[in-house]
Design a protein around this motif. Structure first.
Motif, PDB file in Angstrom:
ATOM      1  N   LYS A   1       0.830  -1.209   0.000  1.00  0.00           N
ATOM      2  CA  LYS A   1       0.000   0.000   0.000  1.00  0.00           C
ATOM      3  C   LYS A   1       0.863   1.257   0.000  1.00  0.00           C
ATOM      4  CE  LYS A   1      -4.160  -2.013   1.976  1.00  0.00           C
ATOM      5  NZ  LYS A   1      -4.830  -2.391   3.231  1.00  0.00           N
TER       6      LYS A   1
ATOM      7  N   PHE B   1      -4.117 -11.894  -1.972  1.00  0.00           N
ATOM      8  CA  PHE B   1      -4.215 -11.827  -0.514  1.00  0.00           C
ATOM      9  C   PHE B   1      -2.812 -11.689   0.068  1.00  0.00           C
ATOM     10  CE2 PHE B   1      -3.927 -13.587   3.680  1.00  0.00           C
ATOM     11  CZ  PHE B   1      -4.987 -12.985   4.326  1.00  0.00           C
TER      12      PHE B   1
ATOM     13  N   GLY C   1      -2.264 -10.381   3.401  1.00  0.00           N
ATOM     14  CA  GLY C   1      -2.267 -10.270   4.869  1.00  0.00           C
ATOM     15  C   GLY C   1      -2.068  -8.833   5.301  1.00  0.00           C
ATOM     16  N   GLY C   2      -2.169  -8.582   6.611  1.00  0.00           N
ATOM     17  CA  GLY C   2      -1.973  -7.238   7.141  1.00  0.00           C
ATOM     18  C   GLY C   2      -0.576  -6.735   6.844  1.00  0.00           C
ATOM     19  N   PHE C   3      -0.432  -5.443   6.553  1.00  0.00           N
ATOM     20  CA  PHE C   3       0.864  -4.822   6.251  1.00  0.00           C
ATOM     21  C   PHE C   3       1.560  -5.520   5.079  1.00  0.00           C
ATOM     22  CE2 PHE C   3       0.068  -4.825  10.864  1.00  0.00           C
ATOM     23  CZ  PHE C   3      -0.116  -3.468  11.084  1.00  0.00           C
TER      24      PHE C   3
ATOM     25  N   ALA D   1       2.292  -8.450   4.921  1.00  0.00           N
ATOM     26  CA  ALA D   1       3.367  -9.244   5.509  1.00  0.00           C
ATOM     27  C   ALA D   1       2.994 -10.705   5.731  1.00  0.00           C
ATOM     28  CB  ALA D   1       3.809  -8.612   6.836  1.00  0.00           C
ATOM     29  N   GLY D   2       1.824 -11.119   5.245  1.00  0.00           N
ATOM     30  CA  GLY D   2       1.385 -12.496   5.473  1.00  0.00           C
ATOM     31  C   GLY D   2       1.795 -13.432   4.352  1.00  0.00           C
ATOM     32  N   ALA D   3       1.046 -14.535   4.239  1.00  0.00           N
ATOM     33  CA  ALA D   3       1.254 -15.533   3.179  1.00  0.00           C
ATOM     34  C   ALA D   3       2.637 -16.171   3.234  1.00  0.00           C
ATOM     35  CB  ALA D   3       0.982 -14.930   1.792  1.00  0.00           C
TER      36      ALA D   3
ATOM     37  N   ASN E   1      -7.131  -5.734  10.611  1.00  0.00           N
ATOM     38  CA  ASN E   1      -6.700  -7.123  10.457  1.00  0.00           C
ATOM     39  C   ASN E   1      -6.541  -7.778  11.827  1.00  0.00           C
ATOM     40  OD1 ASN E   1      -5.920  -7.258   7.409  1.00  0.00           O
ATOM     41  ND2 ASN E   1      -4.984  -5.378   8.162  1.00  0.00           N
TER      42      ASN E   1
ATOM     43  N   ASN F   1       1.966 -15.628  10.672  1.00  0.00           N
ATOM     44  CA  ASN F   1       2.800 -15.678   9.469  1.00  0.00           C
ATOM     45  C   ASN F   1       1.964 -15.712   8.190  1.00  0.00           C
ATOM     46  OD1 ASN F   1       4.975 -15.642  11.153  1.00  0.00           O
ATOM     47  ND2 ASN F   1       5.515 -17.787  10.903  1.00  0.00           N
ATOM     48  N   LEU F   2       0.749 -16.187   8.304  1.00  0.00           N
ATOM     49  CA  LEU F   2      -0.122 -16.246   7.125  1.00  0.00           C
ATOM     50  C   LEU F   2      -1.007 -15.012   6.992  1.00  0.00           C
ATOM     51  CD1 LEU F   2      -1.057 -19.998   7.365  1.00  0.00           C
ATOM     52  CD2 LEU F   2       0.247 -18.915   5.518  1.00  0.00           C
ATOM     53  N   PHE F   3      -1.516 -14.510   8.107  1.00  0.00           N
ATOM     54  CA  PHE F   3      -2.506 -13.412   8.037  1.00  0.00           C
ATOM     55  C   PHE F   3      -1.947 -12.073   8.522  1.00  0.00           C
ATOM     56  CE2 PHE F   3      -4.951 -17.323   8.131  1.00  0.00           C
ATOM     57  CZ  PHE F   3      -5.773 -17.123   7.036  1.00  0.00           C
ATOM     58  N   TYR F   4      -0.872 -12.089   9.215  1.00  0.00           N
ATOM     59  CA  TYR F   4      -0.227 -10.913   9.802  1.00  0.00           C
ATOM     60  C   TYR F   4      -1.233  -9.865  10.326  1.00  0.00           C
ATOM     61  CZ  TYR F   4       4.063  -8.978  11.278  1.00  0.00           C
ATOM     62  OH  TYR F   4       5.094  -8.580  12.080  1.00  0.00           O
TER      63      TYR F   4
END
Lengths: 317, 317
Positions: free
Chosen positions: A77, A152, A154-156, A158-160, B131, B252-255
């Motif tokens: 973002k 997708f 994740g937040g920031f 920073a996920g996945a 989130n 780690n996945l959704f942060y």
């Protein structure tokens, strides 16, 4: 109009011209010095873009957007790169800087595994699916997720990071990140090589051991297994179980229509896809009443990163 | 105007009147027979709604929407329930049937853990966060995810089943679902009770063993640990590590910005929140350069399900 896709790696930066149907019209790989200061690297990227355009007798007026896949942690973002481990893009406003250098506005970035997943979903093995998971079995284990037709992150953003989820919480193998028991420590090509070497020690007179003399790669166990070597077949069976466990974990969380397998290991094709499909059919939660999940092989291969990066700028990203 | 929230369980159906600020104005718990045919159960739900409205001198004209949390697998887009394990709502068009019975259109459904996560995020411990992940440590391990301000259900609304992800792939404890090594088999209150009983056998003269004589619950190990019992402290330490492993996997996945801990075990408050915060600080991937994730305790407690279900019908669900 074209989109430019840029796939940044440690030693090379791949650039390509992609149209809105996902077709790659031109591709050029540049080498770079990963240790240069961040701003020098960004300036190189700007030069690469200009060079590629000039070679194709195009200007930035012919370009709808530039997308960049980053081998590290980004804030998509904000257009910033927080950290990369194999190229010096750290804590830098990549989009703003590149935008200034090129005098071009529509630039987007994401993590490289996310870009590959987006490319494969829009234009490759996941065409038509709204929910996919892509798993890249290479040096590490990459993962990218498309949910309801959108990337997708994740937040920031920073996920996945499925490679760094724990699947073996006691006495697990060590992961590249330093912690133990992560999925990547079992399901990457690097892990398979380690597993193969262990099996060679235990079965020094096997076909596996014979093939291993030329040096162990991610293919050695598969090659020996196909020649009927029991020790190798055991390595492959266990390895695919390891891949399957993390794959099922992702299915239970994201419930995709399709799981796309990429990376070097995916060259084994049906030899790995069929057992993984059986594994998913058996172990996905709610398999009795939820729709079946299809496991399939990536199609865009090495171009997924460029095409996916380019598609960051296409509508609905 | 009010929203009606309905939280369906095996033996009871909780209903409530909720306003647009998430305040619960009225709550009533009905008992039900879980083995009745699906259509009878749905007809009961319609009666409960009418009864609650009558008691409050309201009609359906005073209601903006009805949201329902289901203890099982739903397709929230189609408004159908695929399967529940402790009440006979199986393969049924819940929204269409209830809508017909009540002559009311705005009815939405989701999984109960998803509803709790939505309620806590909008109006409880996650207020203001875009989130969040909510983990419910009770008989099982529930999980719900809010991503970019919206409920994340996965494809076919069948995802977010973190309790059934594998964290111990070799020789793991058996999960309620029949498979081994799932997070729920280590992090639920049921699992903690099993872990406590094992420790009692090993340390029959401990304070833990003494407290266990009255019957082992999810509180026994915590109570003995607080009284200085080493055996109990070990049980608690290991249990929180198990909770932490799955929690970090979800991060780690959704942060998320915030992880909300609910369920009976969350009554231990800071005694569990502080170690889990330390665990997350240490093990979340990219903790060196990504924003810090806050671990906190649920606030709405038993009402989260009703309030969350009601908020399914509020804007931006």
């Amino acid at each position: 109009m074209y989109y430019i896709g840029i796939d940044i790696g440690g030693m090379s930066i791949k650039t390509g011209l992609v149209d809105e149907t996902g077709r790659l019209h031109f591709k050029k790989v540049f080498t770079t010095k990963p240790d240069e200061p961040s701003l020098i690297i960004i300036s190189c990227i700007a030069d690469f873009v200009k060079e590629m355009l000039a070679e194709n007798a195009l200007t930035l007026k012919d370009i709808s957007g530039i997308g960049i896949g980053i081998p590290g942690s980004v804030d998509s973002k904000k257009g910033t790169v927080r950290y990369c481990c194999n190229i010096n893009l750290v804590d830098v406003k990549l989009v703003a800087e590149l935008s200034k250098l090129l005098n071009f506005k529509n630039i987007k970035i994401s993590n490289d595994a996310n870009c590959a997943a987006l490319g494969e979903t829009r234009f490759g093995a996941g065409r038509g699916a709204a929910n996919t998971v892509m798993i890249t079995l290479g040096t590490g284990v990459g993962s990218g997720i498309i949910s309801d037709g959108r990337l997708f992150e994740g937040g920031f953003s920073a996920g996945a990071e499925a490679g760094h989820t724990t699947v073996m919480m006691k006495g697990g193998d060590e992961c590249g990140c330093g912690f133990k028991g992560h999925w990547e420590a079992y399901a990457s090509a690097t892990a398979l090589i380690r597993q193969t070497k262990r099996a060679v020690e235990k079965a020094p007179t096997s076909k596996l051991a014979e093939l291993a003399e030329k040096g162990v790669t991610g293919r050695t166990a598969f090659d020996a297994a196909k020649q009927g070597c029991k020790a190798a077949q055991k390595v492959v069976r266990k390895y695919l179980e390891y891949v399957g466990i993390g794959l099922v974990n992702l299915c239970n969380l994201f419930y995709p229509e399709i799981v796309i397998i990429g990376g070097g290991i995916s060259n084994e094709g049906d030899y790995i896809i069929k057992p993984l499909q059986r594994y998913a059919n058996k172990y996905v939660y709610g398999r009795g009443y939820n729709p079946k999940i299809k496991i399939t092989r990536a199609e865009l291969l090495n171009d997924a990163g460029i095409i996916g990066a380019a598609s960051l700028c296409m509508e609905q990203s």
